[in-house]
Design an enzyme around this catalytic site. Structure first.
Site: not given
Ligand SMILES: [Zn+2]
Ligand SMILES: [Zn+2]
Length: 301
Positions: A219-220, A223, A229-230, A235, A257
């Site tokens: 996730h990070e 970014h 953010h989705c 997700c 994404c």
């Protein structure tokens, strides 16, 4: 002013009762952008079908119940002019351990392998550990380390050939006064982030803690690839206020994404899914592995 995106936050603040409206199918599909002219296997990769669910309606202290988030369509992602992976010789992801990793901590080599599958075909290098001195410029609060100061220090160490450098630590982080703690922070354009495994419950459930680490690390890094953010599907890039919310989130990127990382990495989607399936089988996550295996078939050339 430095723009720091605080990604996963402590449980603070009150629900704002924001009326988030779950995007309907038309909006979710539109967020992916036009697929005209793409090869069939890419069309399959960027089409939700039944393998992807809409984002659940937020309740209680969920991320979207507590903050207003505009989301980011594929077109908006391109308009944000994200760093292009591989440009200027920046062709690696670096994992930078900060401080000690005791024996029961997630294995750094396992994290590296996972990242290499997730961000295929970009190679992932494990850097030599750095330590944070007890007396130094980086502020502390008891055993906690100030994540803003730590990120300032790490930002100076980003290797010239790094597309992104992600710091990982077992120390607990806090972003500033008024915050209890933070799971992780990243700077979208500065190519770096840092996150902590301190609150994953490693002592209670090592496997669950590893899955949390896998989710947060990708996730990070998402970014750091310029992905916000989705708000379209359930997700990996959904914001999260808490571990239960992270636990509910899937390990995969939704089609919106996925198309964003595909823009820079140009992987074959089926190969990427297969690599993730293999990693998940090897590390005993059969449920997650099954999903990736099925997607590998759907997106075959
Ligand atoms: Zn985030
Ligand atoms: Zn998404």
């Amino acid at each position: 002013m430095k723009k720091t995106l605080v990604l996963l936050t402590a449980l603070i603040g009150l629900p704002l009762a924001l009326a988030f409206i779950v995007p309907n199918e038309k909006r979710r599909t539109a967020a992916v952008g036009s697929l005209v002219g793409l090869d069939d296997h890419l069309k399959a990769a960027f089409t939700a079908g039944e393998d992807f669910q809409p984002i659940p309606k937020p309740g209680g202290m969920d991320w979207l119940a507590t903050r207003k988030e505009p989301g980011q369509t594929y077109r908006q992602f391109l308009e944000s002019r994200p760093n292009k992976p591989g440009a200027n010789g920046r062709k690696f992801i670096y994992l930078q351990p900060v401080g000690d990793f005791p024996d029961d901590a997630p294995s750094l080599e396992t994290l590296r392998e996972y990242m290499e599958a997730y961000f295929h075909p970009m190679p992932v290098k494990l850097s030599k550990k750095v330590t944070v001195k007890k007396t130094g410029k980086i502020r502390r609060r008891g055993e906690q380390i100030n994540s803003t100061d730590l990120l300032d220090a790490l930002q100076k160490r980003v290797p010239h050939d790094a597309h992104v450098m992600m710091g990982v630590t077992m120390a607990d982080l806090y972003p500033g006064d008024g915050w209890n703690f933070v799971f992780g922070v990243a700077r979208l354009k500065k190519r770096c982030g840092v996150f902590s495994f301190a609150r994953y419950g490693i002592k209670e459930d090592k496997k669950k803690a590893l899955l949390r680490a896998l989710k947060v690390i990708s996730h990070e890094t998402g970014h750091a690839f310029g992905i916000k953010h989705c708000i379209h599907h359930h997700c990996l890039m959904n914001g999260s206020n808490s571990l239960p919310e992270t636990d509910r989130a899937p390990l995969h990127f939704c089609p919106v994404c996925l198309r964003k990382i595909h823009w820079g990495l140009k992987f074959d989607p089926s190969t990427r899914y297969q690599k993730l399936e293999e990693f998940l089988i090897k590390n005993d996550f059969p449920g997650e592995a099954k999903w990736f295996g099925e997607r590998a078939k759907v997106t075959e050339k």
